[in-house]
Design a protein around this motif. Structure first.
Motif, short mmCIF file in Angstrom:
data_model
loop_
_atom_site.label_atom_id
_atom_site.label_comp_id
_atom_site.label_asym_id
_atom_site.label_seq_id
_atom_site.Cartn_x
_atom_site.Cartn_y
_atom_site.Cartn_z
N ILE A 249 31.04 20.32 63.02
CA ILE A 249 31.52 19.13 63.73
C ILE A 249 33.04 19.01 63.69
CG2 ILE A 249 29.37 17.88 63.33
CD1 ILE A 249 30.80 16.35 61.11
N THR A 250 33.73 20.13 63.41
CA THR A 250 35.19 20.06 63.36
C THR A 250 35.78 19.62 64.69
OG1 THR A 250 35.22 21.83 61.70
CG2 THR A 250 37.28 21.38 62.85
N LEU A 256 37.62 12.67 67.83
CA LEU A 256 37.67 11.28 67.37
C LEU A 256 39.06 10.92 66.86
CD1 LEU A 256 34.21 11.02 65.55
CD2 LEU A 256 34.83 10.13 67.80
N LYS A 257 39.70 11.88 66.19
CA LYS A 257 41.06 11.64 65.71
C LYS A 257 42.04 11.49 66.88
CE LYS A 257 40.71 11.59 61.21
NZ LYS A 257 41.13 10.39 60.43
N GLY A 263 38.66 5.45 61.29
CA GLY A 263 37.59 5.18 60.33
C GLY A 263 36.30 5.85 60.73
N LEU A 264 36.16 7.16 60.43
CA LEU A 264 34.96 7.89 60.80
C LEU A 264 33.72 7.35 60.09
CD1 LEU A 264 36.32 11.55 60.79
CD2 LEU A 264 35.95 10.06 62.74
N SER A 265 33.94 6.76 58.92
CA SER A 265 32.80 6.24 58.17
C SER A 265 32.18 5.03 58.86
CB SER A 265 33.24 5.86 56.76
OG SER A 265 34.27 4.87 56.81
N SER A 281 35.18 19.26 57.52
CA SER A 281 35.82 19.25 58.84
C SER A 281 37.24 18.71 58.74
CB SER A 281 35.00 18.40 59.81
OG SER A 281 33.72 18.96 59.99
N LEU A 282 37.43 17.65 57.96
CA LEU A 282 38.78 17.11 57.78
C LEU A 282 39.68 18.07 57.03
CD1 LEU A 282 37.89 13.40 56.89
CD2 LEU A 282 38.95 14.23 58.99
N SER A 283 39.12 18.77 56.05
CA SER A 283 39.93 19.74 55.31
C SER A 283 40.38 20.88 56.22
CB SER A 283 39.14 20.29 54.13
OG SER A 283 38.00 21.03 54.56
N ASN A 284 39.54 21.28 57.17
CA ASN A 284 39.94 22.31 58.14
C ASN A 284 41.08 21.83 59.02
OD1 ASN A 284 38.01 24.13 57.25
ND2 ASN A 284 36.46 23.45 58.70
#
Length: 289
Positions: A249-250, A256-257, A263-265, A281-284
């Protein structure tokens, strides 16, 4: 003269002994890494030579070299870790029996992978040519999810019996084909499952869902037949796992970013991926900053 002959004989003997020593010192090299085989390799080789199947190796290799298709059959769990399921052979045998014993109607065969479709197509094409004079023409038609134009091969009006081979999880493509009378369902499907820990996809063979099985049975129509190559009491999941739960889902997180949804949560997903998928995904994405 006798002294010279004896000397020559000694030289010949020493030469042959030297050649034997040189031959013994030569080590067989591994063609993949160029290094000598280890002692474990020769130990395993001797153990394999003691297996009953080793005696049939030459016959199998001769058949493999002289034939385009070689079918190896066996009971369930044959070969232990390397065993191959026999539902493909059962599907082909059923298709040929239908062609020989039933008068009218096309056949749809649901398999798991593209490789099985290629193998089935080659076998049915060869066997169908042998049955053409006595039972009519049998035409195998391969339909894969990646195939573009599928409507042309599904057109009506063919005088020959067609065997549609597909690994698509959906049967929607065949509802418009009114000539289908027989369905052969292997009951399994191929899925790509993403593992965020190792950042790689893996291919998994899973049972189809109950809804898929019921829909395929209805595809044969009220006068047709559906042959399920699995036991009636086989536990099937009610529905398939949504693809977003097993995919990378990267790109979704990046979108979305870009939409400034920080706030993805708090995003409402119909099927929400696990938190570990968001973290990796965020770390990538952070690596590219």
């Amino acid at each position: 003269m006798e002294l010279e002959l004896s000397t020559d004989g000694e030289e010949l003997s020493e030469t042959s002994e030297t050649q034997d020593i040189d031959t013994d010192d030569l080590l067989e090299l591994n063609q993949f890494d160029g290094l000598p085989f280890s002692s474990r390799y020769y130990k395993l080789l001797n153990e394999r030579k003691g297996l009953p199947v080793w005696g049939a190796k030459c016959e199998f290799m001769d058949s493999l070299m002289s034939s385009q298709v070689v079918i190896v059959t066996g009971t369930a769990k044959t070969g232990g870790r390397g065993g191959v399921k026999d539902y493909l052979c059962s599907a082909l045998r059923l298709a040929l029996e239908i062609h020989q014993n039933q008068k009218h109607g096309d056949i749809v065969t649901f398999l798991a992978t593209e490789q099985e479709i290629e193998c089935a197509h080659a076998i049915l094409r060869r066997e169908g040519a042998n049955l053409a004079l006595s039972h009519g023409e049998l035409v195998p038609v391969s339909l894969c999810p990646a195939q573009g134009d599928s409507l042309s091969v599904l057109s009506e009006g063919s005088k020959s019996r067609r065997v549609f081979l597909t690994c698509s999880p959906s049967e929607d493509l065949f509802w418009a084909v009114h000539s289908i009378r027989f369905v052969i369902d292997a009951g399994v499907q191929k899925r790509y499952v993403y593992n965020p820990r190792i950042r790689a996809n893996s291919i998994v063979i899973r049972p189809i869902s109950k809804s898929q099985a019921e829909s395929r049975k209805q595809l044969a129509g009220p006068t047709g037949k559906c042959f399920c190559l699995y036991q009636e009491d086989t536990p099937l999941p009610a529905e398939n796992i949504p693809h977003i739960l097993e995919s990378d889902i990267t790109s979704t997180v990046l979108f979305l970013k870009r939409m400034e949804i920080a706030g993805l949560s708090h995003c409402d997903f119909i099927d929400r991926p696990g938190e570990i998928h968001f973290l990796y995904s965020l770390s990538n994405l952070y690596k590219f900053q």
